[in-house]
Design a protein around this motif. Structure first.
Motif, PDB file in Angstrom:
ATOM      1  N   UNK A  17      26.964 -33.775 -16.830  1.00 35.25           N
ATOM      2  CA  UNK A  17      25.502 -33.840 -16.917  1.00 35.25           C
ATOM      3  C   UNK A  17      24.992 -32.491 -17.422  1.00 35.25           C
ATOM      4  N   UNK A  18      24.026 -32.513 -18.324  1.00 39.15           N
ATOM      5  CA  UNK A  18      23.462 -31.291 -18.890  1.00 39.15           C
ATOM      6  C   UNK A  18      24.157 -30.819 -20.151  1.00 39.15           C
ATOM      7  N   UNK A  19      25.264 -31.461 -20.526  1.00 33.69           N
ATOM      8  CA  UNK A  19      25.907 -31.156 -21.804  1.00 33.69           C
ATOM      9  C   UNK A  19      25.270 -32.005 -22.901  1.00 33.69           C
ATOM     10  N   UNK A  20      25.371 -31.536 -24.133  1.00 33.62           N
ATOM     11  CA  UNK A  20      24.943 -32.342 -25.281  1.00 33.62           C
ATOM     12  C   UNK A  20      25.935 -33.485 -25.479  1.00 33.62           C
ATOM     13  N   UNK A  21      25.428 -34.601 -25.942  1.00 26.64           N
ATOM     14  CA  UNK A  21      26.279 -35.728 -26.321  1.00 26.64           C
ATOM     15  C   UNK A  21      26.090 -35.957 -27.812  1.00 26.64           C
ATOM     16  N   UNK A  22      27.159 -35.840 -28.566  1.00 26.30           N
ATOM     17  CA  UNK A  22      27.119 -36.100 -30.007  1.00 26.30           C
ATOM     18  C   UNK A  22      28.342 -36.929 -30.363  1.00 26.30           C
ATOM     19  N   UNK A  23      28.090 -38.121 -30.870  1.00 25.11           N
ATOM     20  CA  UNK A  23      29.152 -39.016 -31.310  1.00 25.11           C
ATOM     21  C   UNK A  23      28.873 -39.432 -32.743  1.00 25.11           C
ATOM     22  N   UNK A  71      25.066 -40.371 -33.051  1.00 24.65           N
ATOM     23  CA  UNK A  71      24.274 -40.540 -31.834  1.00 24.65           C
ATOM     24  C   UNK A  71      24.200 -39.193 -31.148  1.00 24.65           C
ATOM     25  N   UNK A  72      23.004 -38.791 -30.724  1.00 21.05           N
ATOM     26  CA  UNK A  72      22.838 -37.468 -30.121  1.00 21.05           C
ATOM     27  C   UNK A  72      21.884 -37.520 -28.939  1.00 21.05           C
ATOM     28  N   UNK A  73      22.257 -36.800 -27.887  1.00 17.78           N
ATOM     29  CA  UNK A  73      21.374 -36.568 -26.740  1.00 17.78           C
ATOM     30  C   UNK A  73      21.432 -35.080 -26.416  1.00 17.78           C
ATOM     31  N   UNK A  74      20.278 -34.454 -26.287  1.00 10.49           N
ATOM     32  CA  UNK A  74      20.186 -33.041 -25.935  1.00 10.49           C
ATOM     33  C   UNK A  74      20.481 -32.863 -24.443  1.00 10.49           C
ATOM     34  N   UNK A  75      20.796 -31.652 -24.017  1.00  9.06           N
ATOM     35  CA  UNK A  75      21.081 -31.415 -22.598  1.00  9.06           C
ATOM     36  C   UNK A  75      19.985 -31.911 -21.655  1.00  9.06           C
ATOM     37  N   UNK A  76      18.719 -31.713 -22.001  1.00 14.79           N
ATOM     38  CA  UNK A  76      17.632 -32.191 -21.138  1.00 14.79           C
ATOM     39  C   UNK A  76      17.664 -33.702 -20.965  1.00 14.79           C
ATOM     40  N   UNK A  78      20.450 -35.677 -21.077  1.00 10.55           N
ATOM     41  CA  UNK A  78      21.554 -36.103 -20.203  1.00 10.55           C
ATOM     42  C   UNK A  78      21.282 -35.726 -18.747  1.00 10.55           C
ATOM     43  N   UNK A  79      20.434 -34.734 -18.504  1.00  6.00           N
ATOM     44  CA  UNK A  79      20.068 -34.378 -17.125  1.00  6.00           C
ATOM     45  C   UNK A  79      19.186 -35.456 -16.474  1.00  6.00           C
ATOM     46  N   UNK A  80      18.572 -36.310 -17.269  1.00  2.00           N
ATOM     47  CA  UNK A  80      17.722 -37.385 -16.740  1.00  2.00           C
ATOM     48  C   UNK A  80      18.533 -38.572 -16.220  1.00  2.00           C
ATOM     49  N   UNK A  81      19.821 -38.589 -16.519  1.00  2.00           N
ATOM     50  CA  UNK A  81      20.652 -39.754 -16.217  1.00  2.00           C
ATOM     51  C   UNK A  81      21.279 -39.650 -14.840  1.00  2.00           C
ATOM     52  N   UNK A  82      21.806 -40.769 -14.365  1.00  2.00           N
ATOM     53  CA  UNK A  82      22.512 -40.803 -13.094  1.00  2.00           C
ATOM     54  C   UNK A  82      23.983 -40.484 -13.267  1.00  2.00           C
ATOM     55  N   UNK A  83      24.723 -40.596 -12.200  1.00  2.00           N
ATOM     56  CA  UNK A  83      26.170 -40.385 -12.277  1.00  2.00           C
ATOM     57  C   UNK A  83      26.838 -41.544 -13.015  1.00  2.00           C
ATOM     58  N   UNK A 105      28.798 -44.758 -19.213  1.00  2.66           N
ATOM     59  CA  UNK A 105      28.703 -43.318 -19.406  1.00  2.66           C
ATOM     60  C   UNK A 105      28.700 -42.703 -18.013  1.00  2.66           C
ATOM     61  N   UNK A 106      29.800 -42.048 -17.666  1.00  7.42           N
ATOM     62  CA  UNK A 106      29.948 -41.408 -16.362  1.00  7.42           C
ATOM     63  C   UNK A 106      29.664 -39.934 -16.507  1.00  7.42           C
ATOM     64  N   UNK A 107      28.817 -39.410 -15.619  1.00  5.27           N
ATOM     65  CA  UNK A 107      28.461 -37.992 -15.667  1.00  5.27           C
ATOM     66  C   UNK A 107      28.905 -37.305 -14.382  1.00  5.27           C
ATOM     67  N   UNK A 108      29.631 -36.214 -14.542  1.00  4.30           N
ATOM     68  CA  UNK A 108      29.991 -35.400 -13.384  1.00  4.30           C
ATOM     69  C   UNK A 108      28.950 -34.294 -13.240  1.00  4.30           C
ATOM     70  N   UNK A 109      28.929 -33.675 -12.081  1.00  3.15           N
ATOM     71  CA  UNK A 109      27.908 -32.677 -11.780  1.00  3.15           C
ATOM     72  C   UNK A 109      28.040 -31.436 -12.663  1.00  3.15           C
ATOM     73  N   UNK A 110      26.881 -30.929 -13.042  1.00  4.05           N
ATOM     74  CA  UNK A 110      26.799 -29.690 -13.805  1.00  4.05           C
ATOM     75  C   UNK A 110      26.898 -28.526 -12.815  1.00  4.05           C
ATOM     76  N   UNK A 111      27.712 -27.531 -13.112  1.00  2.00           N
ATOM     77  CA  UNK A 111      27.850 -26.381 -12.229  1.00  2.00           C
ATOM     78  C   UNK A 111      27.059 -25.206 -12.772  1.00  2.00           C
ATOM     79  N   UNK A 112      27.280 -24.873 -14.021  1.00  2.00           N
ATOM     80  CA  UNK A 112      26.503 -23.810 -14.657  1.00  2.00           C
ATOM     81  C   UNK A 112      25.755 -24.426 -15.826  1.00  2.00           C
ATOM     82  N   UNK A 113      24.519 -24.031 -16.028  1.00  2.00           N
ATOM     83  CA  UNK A 113      23.784 -24.583 -17.162  1.00  2.00           C
ATOM     84  C   UNK A 113      23.763 -23.564 -18.272  1.00  2.00           C
TER      85      UNK A 113
END
Length: 114
Positions: A17-23, A71-76, A78-83, A105-113
């Motif tokens: 979560x909080x990473x960019x997604x680009x496919x 397909x692209x999602x900015x970090x902000x 992906x932070x809106x999504x659930x696990x 789409x499975x998201x693990x917790x963000x540790x450092x942003x």
């Protein structure tokens, strides 16, 4: 017995979560493998949390180049999504709508942003 399979191709994604997604995907016909003709079609893509009741879909930015779709999602975003989430890509024209790609789409917790 014959069978017609109109289910979209499946692609599951796991990320932080909080990473960019680009496919970048090449959309092809299931039977022949030939690139899909995207002329006159809109490509729509979105993600919806499946672990949050009443969550809204978060759209992906879509860029088309020939038969390739970025397909692209900015970090902000992906932070809106659930696990646990579900995503898909649809081709839309005046005559029809067809989901061509989907998955979890499975998201693990963000540790450092970053």
């Amino acid at each position: 017995m014959s069978r017609i399979d109109l289910q979209p191709q499946r692609l599951d994604i796991s990320m932080v979560r909080g990473d960019s997604l680009r496919l970048i995907v090449t959309l092809t016909e299931q039977e022949s493998g030939a690139p899909l003709d995207l002329a006159g079609k809109e490509v729509a893509a979105a993600v919806r949390a499946t672990d949050r009741a009443g969550s809204d879909a978060v759209p992906m930015q879509v860029t088309i180049s020939g038969s390739e779709v970025e397909l692209f999602m900015a970090p902000d975003a992906t932070r809106q999504l659930g696990a646990r989430n579900h995503w898909d890509v649809s081709l839309v024209s005046e005559q029809e709508s067809r989901t061509v790609l989907s998955g979890n789409l499975s998201l693990s917790a963000e540790v450092s942003s970053g």
